[in-house]
Design an enzyme around this catalytic site. Structure first.
Site, mmCIF file in Angstrom:
data_model
loop_
_atom_site.group_PDB
_atom_site.id
_atom_site.type_symbol
_atom_site.label_atom_id
_atom_site.label_comp_id
_atom_site.label_asym_id
_atom_site.label_seq_id
_atom_site.Cartn_x
_atom_site.Cartn_y
_atom_site.Cartn_z
ATOM 1 C CG ASP A 143 12.228 -19.052 -32.335
ATOM 2 O OD1 ASP A 143 12.940 -18.423 -33.144
ATOM 3 O OD2 ASP A 143 11.661 -20.118 -32.632
ATOM 4 C CB SER A 174 7.594 -20.897 -36.908
ATOM 5 O OG SER A 174 8.944 -21.297 -37.036
ATOM 6 C CE LYS A 191 17.527 -31.810 -37.157
ATOM 7 N NZ LYS A 191 17.035 -31.250 -35.868
ATOM 8 C CG ASP A 250 22.111 -16.639 -31.986
ATOM 9 O OD1 ASP A 250 22.002 -17.857 -32.267
ATOM 10 O OD2 ASP A 250 22.735 -15.827 -32.695
ATOM 11 C CE1 TYR A 288 17.569 -30.368 -40.502
ATOM 12 C CE2 TYR A 288 17.145 -32.256 -41.916
ATOM 13 C CZ TYR A 288 16.767 -31.426 -40.886
ATOM 14 O OH TYR A 288 15.575 -31.652 -40.229
#
Length: 266
Positions: free
Chosen positions: A33, A12, A156, A60, A152
């Site tokens: 995925d 996606s 990153k 996973d 998050y």
């Protein structure tokens, strides 16, 4: 010569569009995925887009051996030339609600998985006497924290340093490692949904529009191409200019006349 491309998080959003862009070049694809059903859908779309060799791996990547197993399976069918680490999660967790599990869930997929996948690929490439390219998908959040995104943003920022560190050590061995850092991109994602209020608040930029997955995909293709052969360890910010500065602040003095206050600084 046709290359073999791995795209993680391919089911996606940005990952899917990256896969479709590579498919349009007729590349051989391995799409990865956690959702087998969604992978089947994007694989069919990639075939229609122009690739006649599309494989899928349901994995996973949060598992300790997940990245190594992914590389081994993909390499077993054909040596890999490009790895795009696009899989990631973006939960919203208030800082005071953080615990070890919520922190580790983000760091494991967003940072550890791409690093371990790069290690696994690099060892294969070196043993085979080949070259390869790795492109990591970072985020503007690596530079700017925001409420609810401490795990998050940190994941990153760590991924960007891992990009530089791996580029430093792998460059002499024929492996380039770079990253693309998207600004706010409109995606239809059940894994990482955002509200319209949130999107409106973070999507302001000098170019005046929200990003699309294809903006990021085109940057990835360029970094993975020979046109970028002398680039490694870089983070390409594809964000409409939002990282250049704040767009949503008013002038800090009235726009009347030519004089401005003296001796005041941010």
């Amino acid at each position: 010569m046709r290359r073999h491309i791995i795209v993680t998080g391919a089911a996606s959003g940005i990952g899917r569009q990256i896969a479709l862009r590579f498919a349009g070049l007729g590349e051989r694809l391995t799409l990865v995925d956690i959702s087998a059903e969604a992978l089947a859908d994007v694989a069919a779309a990639c075939t229609q887009a122009g690739s006649d060799d599309v494989g899928t791996i349901t994995a996973d990547l949060r598992l300790a051996d997940g990245p190594q197993a992914m590389i081994d399976e993909a390499w077993g069918s054909d040596p890999v030339d490009v790895l795009v680490n696009s899989a990631g999660v973006y939960p919203a967790t208030p800082f005071l609600d953080l615990n070890a599990d919520t922190w580790d869930a983000v760091a494991t997929l967003n940072t550890r998985a791409p690093v371990l996948a790069t290690v696994a690929l690099a060892n294969r490439v070196i043993d085979a006497g080949r070259t390869a390219n790795v492109v990591n998908i970072s985020s503007g959040a690596a530079l700017r924290a925001r409420p609810g995104a401490a795990p998050y943003s940190t994941s990153k920022a760590a991924l960007e340093m891992a990009t530089r560190a791996s580029a430093l050590e792998l460059g002499p061995l024929g492996i380039r490692v770079n990253a693309v850092a998207p600004g706010f991109v409109t995606v239809d994602s059940t894994a990482n949904p955002v509200t319209e209020d949130y999107a409106a608040a973070v999507s302001g930029n000098p170019l005046g529009r929200r990003g699309e997955p294809d903006d990021i995909a085109r940057a990835v293709l360029w970094l993975a191409s020979d046109e970028a052969e002398w680039i490694t360890g870089e983070v390409l910010r594809v964000d409409g200019g939002s990282s250049a500065g704040a767009m949503n602040l008013p002038l800090h003095w009235p726009a009347q006349g030519t004089d401005s206050p003296k001796g005041q600084h941010d």
